[in-house]
Write an enzyme that holds these catalytic residues in place. Structure first.
Site, PDB file in Angstrom:
ATOM      1  N   ALA A 182      76.531  27.389  14.866  1.00 46.71           N
ATOM      2  CA  ALA A 182      77.739  27.321  14.020  1.00 46.71           C
ATOM      3  C   ALA A 182      78.870  26.521  14.675  1.00 46.71           C
ATOM      4  O   ALA A 182      79.707  25.927  13.979  1.00 46.71           O
ATOM      5  CB  ALA A 182      78.207  28.731  13.691  1.00 46.71           C
ATOM      6  N   PRO A 189      75.475  30.320  19.115  1.00 47.72           N
ATOM      7  CA  PRO A 189      75.576  31.664  18.552  1.00 47.72           C
ATOM      8  C   PRO A 189      74.500  31.996  17.522  1.00 47.72           C
ATOM      9  O   PRO A 189      74.115  31.159  16.706  1.00 47.72           O
ATOM     10  CB  PRO A 189      76.959  31.687  17.902  1.00 47.72           C
ATOM     11  CG  PRO A 189      77.382  30.268  17.791  1.00 47.72           C
ATOM     12  CD  PRO A 189      76.685  29.535  18.903  1.00 47.72           C
ATOM     13  N   ASN A 190      74.043  33.225  17.594  1.00 48.03           N
ATOM     14  CA  ASN A 190      73.091  33.833  16.648  1.00 48.03           C
ATOM     15  C   ASN A 190      71.660  33.338  16.791  1.00 48.03           C
ATOM     16  O   ASN A 190      70.764  33.831  16.112  1.00 48.03           O
ATOM     17  CB  ASN A 190      73.560  33.671  15.188  1.00 48.03           C
ATOM     18  CG  ASN A 190      74.904  34.321  14.954  1.00 48.03           C
ATOM     19  OD1 ASN A 190      75.081  35.478  15.310  1.00 48.03           O
ATOM     20  ND2 ASN A 190      75.861  33.584  14.418  1.00 48.03           N
ATOM     21  N   HIS A 240      68.874  20.765  15.564  1.00 46.72           N
ATOM     22  CA  HIS A 240      69.040  21.854  14.598  1.00 46.72           C
ATOM     23  C   HIS A 240      67.699  22.157  13.955  1.00 46.72           C
ATOM     24  O   HIS A 240      66.949  21.227  13.629  1.00 46.72           O
ATOM     25  CB  HIS A 240      70.036  21.463  13.493  1.00 46.72           C
ATOM     26  CG  HIS A 240      71.389  21.152  14.019  1.00 46.72           C
ATOM     27  ND1 HIS A 240      72.276  22.133  14.374  1.00 46.72           N
ATOM     28  CD2 HIS A 240      71.986  19.967  14.293  1.00 46.72           C
ATOM     29  CE1 HIS A 240      73.376  21.557  14.847  1.00 46.72           C
ATOM     30  NE2 HIS A 240      73.225  20.246  14.808  1.00 46.72           N
ATOM     31  N   ASN A 277      71.553  23.087  20.878  1.00 50.21           N
ATOM     32  CA  ASN A 277      71.724  23.476  19.484  1.00 50.21           C
ATOM     33  C   ASN A 277      73.022  24.270  19.441  1.00 50.21           C
ATOM     34  O   ASN A 277      73.037  25.454  19.771  1.00 50.21           O
ATOM     35  CB  ASN A 277      70.554  24.326  18.974  1.00 50.21           C
ATOM     36  CG  ASN A 277      70.735  24.677  17.494  1.00 50.21           C
ATOM     37  OD1 ASN A 277      71.809  24.468  16.926  1.00 50.21           O
ATOM     38  ND2 ASN A 277      69.696  25.203  16.879  1.00 50.21           N
ATOM     39  N   GLU A 309      71.364  16.592  20.504  1.00 48.60           N
ATOM     40  CA  GLU A 309      71.711  17.713  19.622  1.00 48.60           C
ATOM     41  C   GLU A 309      70.520  18.015  18.709  1.00 48.60           C
ATOM     42  O   GLU A 309      69.931  17.080  18.154  1.00 48.60           O
ATOM     43  CB  GLU A 309      72.924  17.291  18.786  1.00 48.60           C
ATOM     44  CG  GLU A 309      73.343  18.261  17.697  1.00 48.60           C
ATOM     45  CD  GLU A 309      74.399  17.653  16.756  1.00 48.60           C
ATOM     46  OE1 GLU A 309      74.762  16.455  16.927  1.00 48.60           O
ATOM     47  OE2 GLU A 309      74.839  18.364  15.842  1.00 48.60           O
ATOM     48  N   ARG A 327      72.351  21.672   3.090  1.00 49.48           N
ATOM     49  CA  ARG A 327      72.894  23.027   2.974  1.00 49.48           C
ATOM     50  C   ARG A 327      74.362  22.988   2.526  1.00 49.48           C
ATOM     51  O   ARG A 327      74.802  21.996   1.970  1.00 49.48           O
ATOM     52  CB  ARG A 327      72.682  23.758   4.307  1.00 49.48           C
ATOM     53  CG  ARG A 327      71.199  23.819   4.689  1.00 49.48           C
ATOM     54  CD  ARG A 327      70.976  24.557   5.986  1.00 49.48           C
ATOM     55  NE  ARG A 327      71.433  25.932   5.888  1.00 49.48           N
ATOM     56  CZ  ARG A 327      71.653  26.719   6.929  1.00 49.48           C
ATOM     57  NH1 ARG A 327      71.448  26.255   8.155  1.00 49.48           N
ATOM     58  NH2 ARG A 327      72.079  27.958   6.761  1.00 49.48           N
ATOM     59  N   TYR A 364      65.380  29.623   8.714  1.00 51.65           N
ATOM     60  CA  TYR A 364      65.113  29.314  10.126  1.00 51.65           C
ATOM     61  C   TYR A 364      63.676  29.598  10.580  1.00 51.65           C
ATOM     62  O   TYR A 364      63.324  29.322  11.716  1.00 51.65           O
ATOM     63  CB  TYR A 364      66.099  30.084  11.021  1.00 51.65           C
ATOM     64  CG  TYR A 364      67.534  29.700  10.762  1.00 51.65           C
ATOM     65  CD1 TYR A 364      67.978  28.397  10.995  1.00 51.65           C
ATOM     66  CD2 TYR A 364      68.449  30.624  10.263  1.00 51.65           C
ATOM     67  CE1 TYR A 364      69.287  28.035  10.738  1.00 51.65           C
ATOM     68  CE2 TYR A 364      69.762  30.272  10.011  1.00 51.65           C
ATOM     69  CZ  TYR A 364      70.181  28.970  10.248  1.00 51.65           C
ATOM     70  OH  TYR A 364      71.474  28.611   9.997  1.00 51.65           O
ATOM     71  N   ARG A 405      66.277  36.352  11.710  1.00 51.08           N
ATOM     72  CA  ARG A 405      67.491  35.854  11.059  1.00 51.08           C
ATOM     73  C   ARG A 405      67.121  34.894   9.933  1.00 51.08           C
ATOM     74  O   ARG A 405      66.542  33.840  10.193  1.00 51.08           O
ATOM     75  CB  ARG A 405      68.305  35.097  12.122  1.00 51.08           C
ATOM     76  CG  ARG A 405      69.505  34.389  11.582  1.00 51.08           C
ATOM     77  CD  ARG A 405      70.112  33.440  12.615  1.00 51.08           C
ATOM     78  NE  ARG A 405      71.296  32.813  12.069  1.00 51.08           N
ATOM     79  CZ  ARG A 405      71.835  31.700  12.523  1.00 51.08           C
ATOM     80  NH1 ARG A 405      71.289  31.079  13.561  1.00 51.08           N
ATOM     81  NH2 ARG A 405      72.897  31.191  11.967  1.00 51.08           N
TER      82      ARG A 405
HETATM   83  C1  DQA Z   1      71.763  25.511  13.004  1.00 51.19           C
HETATM   84  C2  DQA Z   1      72.554  25.057  11.771  1.00 51.19           C
HETATM   85  C3  DQA Z   1      73.968  25.597  11.786  1.00 51.19           C
HETATM   86  O1  DQA Z   1      74.669  25.185  10.615  1.00 51.19           O
HETATM   87  C4  DQA Z   1      73.959  27.120  11.806  1.00 51.19           C
HETATM   88  O2  DQA Z   1      75.276  27.618  11.922  1.00 51.19           O
HETATM   89  C5  DQA Z   1      73.081  27.671  12.870  1.00 51.19           C
HETATM   90  C6  DQA Z   1      71.797  27.026  13.164  1.00 51.19           C
HETATM   91  C7  DQA Z   1      70.270  25.095  12.937  1.00 51.19           C
HETATM   92  O3  DQA Z   1      69.632  25.111  13.986  1.00 51.19           O
HETATM   93  O4  DQA Z   1      69.757  24.796  11.855  1.00 51.19           O
HETATM   94  O5  DQA Z   1      73.370  28.719  13.446  1.00 51.19           O
HETATM   95  O6  DQA Z   1      72.325  24.911  14.158  1.00 51.19           O
END
Ligand code: DQA
Length: 144
Positions: free
Chosen positions: A77, A10-11, A100, A74, A98, A107, A23, A18
Site C-alpha cells: 500500500a 504492509p499486509n 506487485h 514490494n 519494484e 484495480r 493475491y 488475504r
Molecule cells: C500490491 C498492490 C497494492 O496496491 C496493495 O496495497 C498491496 C499489494 C501487490 O503486490 O499487488 O498490498 O503491492
C-alpha cells in the site's frame, strides 16, 4: 558473495489468506523459499524483511548502502502513498526493482499511481508470485 535486500511492505505477511481472489493462495513463506532458491542458484544471498511500518522500511533502505548490491521491493500500500520510501530509494545509491502480485492498473484508481516507480530501474506486476521471481532475475542481471 553479493547480497540483495528483499522488502515486503504492509499486509504481505497475510498472503495465502488475504483476498485470495486478488493475491492468490501462495504464502509469503513459500515465496521467500523460492526466492532463496533462485538466489542460491545465482550465488547471491538474500536478506528478507517484511514490515507494516513505513519508518522501518525507510530505515532498512537507508542502511542498505554499503551492505547490499540491490533491492527488490514490494512496497504494497505504501506504493501509492509513501514519499518517505521513495526518497529513501532515491537517496541510497543502489539499483532497485519494484514488484506487485496484482496488476494495479486494472484495480481501483488510487492504485494507478506509484510514487516508487520513478526511482527504481523497473517494475514487474500482475504475475502473482512470479512477479517476485522475475523481478529477482532482472535485479541479478543488473548487478552482475
Ligand atoms: C500490491 C498492490 C497494492 O496496491 C496493495 O496495497 C498491496 C499489494 C501487490 O503486490 O499487488 O498490498 O503491492
Amino acid at each position: 558473495m553479493k547480497k540483495i535486500l528483499v522488502i515486503h511492505g504492509p499486509n504481505l505477511h497475510l498472503l495465502g489468506q488475504r483476498e485470495p481472489g486478488v493475491y492468490g493462495t501462495v504464502t509469503l513463506a513459500a515465496i521467500n523459499a523460492h526466492l532463496k532458491k533462485l538466489a542460491a542458484k545465482n550465488k547471491i544471498s538474500l536478506a528478507i524483511m517484511q514490515s507494516n511500518i513505513e519508518g522501518k522500511i525507510v530505515d532498512a533502505i537507508g542502511k542498505a548502502g554499503n551492505k547490499f548490491a540491490g533491492i527488490l521491493i514490494n512496497p504494497a500500500a505504501y506504493t501509492h502513498t509513501s514519499v518517505a520510501i521513495r526518497d529513501a530509494l532515491a537517496a541510497v545509491n543502489l539499483p532497485a526493482v519494484e514488484v506487485h502480485l496484482s496488476n494495479t492498473h486494472t484495480r481501483e484508481e488510487f492504485r494507478h499511481t506509484s510514487l516508487i516507480s520513478p526511482v527504481v530501474k523497473g517494475t514487474i506486476m500482475g504475475f502473482g508470485p512470479h512477479s517476485y521471481y522475475l523481478g529477482l532475475e532482472a535485479l541479478i542481471e543488473l548487478i552482475s
